[in-house]
Design an enzyme around this catalytic site. Structure first.
Site, short mmCIF file in Angstrom:
data_model
loop_
_atom_site.label_atom_id
_atom_site.label_comp_id
_atom_site.label_asym_id
_atom_site.label_seq_id
_atom_site.Cartn_x
_atom_site.Cartn_y
_atom_site.Cartn_z
N CYS A 54 0.84 -1.20 0.00
CA CYS A 54 0.00 0.00 0.00
C CYS A 54 0.87 1.24 0.00
O CYS A 54 1.92 1.28 0.65
CB CYS A 54 -0.87 -0.04 1.26
SG CYS A 54 -1.68 1.51 1.65
N CYS A 55 0.43 2.27 -0.73
CA CYS A 55 1.08 3.58 -0.68
C CYS A 55 -0.05 4.63 -0.66
O CYS A 55 -1.17 4.31 -0.28
CB CYS A 55 2.03 3.77 -1.86
SG CYS A 55 1.24 3.75 -3.46
N ALA A 56 0.24 5.83 -1.08
CA ALA A 56 -0.78 6.88 -1.02
C ALA A 56 -1.83 6.72 -2.12
O ALA A 56 -3.03 6.81 -1.88
CB ALA A 56 -0.13 8.26 -1.12
N LEU A 81 -4.00 4.33 -0.11
CA LEU A 81 -4.72 4.77 1.08
C LEU A 81 -5.86 5.71 0.70
O LEU A 81 -6.89 5.74 1.38
CB LEU A 81 -3.76 5.45 2.07
CG LEU A 81 -4.35 5.71 3.45
CD1 LEU A 81 -4.62 4.38 4.17
CD2 LEU A 81 -3.45 6.57 4.27
N GLY A 109 -1.24 4.33 -5.09
CA GLY A 109 -1.08 3.11 -5.87
C GLY A 109 0.14 3.09 -6.77
O GLY A 109 0.42 2.08 -7.39
#
Length: 138
Positions: A94-96, A123, A98
């Site tokens: 997961c990141c901010a 996220l 994708g």
């Protein structure tokens, strides 16, 4: 028919937007490594998937998925040994939004991990779907 002639621009807009939705649907159907927030939750609950947040420390501190392990993308190759014990379990990155999680999938594939998934939309989509976010420091 007269309606379409008088409102051709609306008809064209409807066709274009429908085509875009169909294209996007077809594109994501082929990539089973991209998970929606609901699919990620199911994988975590049903198969004990490990969630890894690859954002930097400042982003992680502002809010993260509960129980997510934090390994920034810049440190992932160096710290991939921390994930060795989870090699037989699915890993959701997961990141901010994708983008960085895609790079994390590539890095972990090179390290020999196989069951890798990416949280589609990061996220941002997780919060948009109404999923919980923790602001607690570990």
């Amino acid at each position: 028919m007269e309606f379409l002639q008088q409102n051709w621009y609306w008809a064209a807009l409807a066709v274009a937007s429908g085509g875009w939705l169909l294209f996007d649907f077809a594109r994501t159907q082929g990539d089973k490594s991209q998970l929606s927030p609901v699919e990620a939750t199911l994988l975590i609950n049903r198969e004990d998937a490990v969630l890894v947040d690859v954002r930097d420390q400042g982003e992680y501190a502002k809010g993260h998925i509960p129980n997510a392990r934090h390994i920034p993308l810049a440190d992932l190759e160096r710290r991939s040994s921390e994930l060795e014990k989870f090699k037989d379990r699915p890993i959701v990155l997961c990141c901010a939004s994708g983008n960085r999680s895609g790079a994390a999938v590539s890095a972990l594939k090179k390290a020999g991990f196989e069951k890798l998934f990416q949280l589609r939309g990061g996220l941002f989509e997780w919060e948009k779907a109404g999923q919980p976010v923790s602001r607690k420091r570990k």
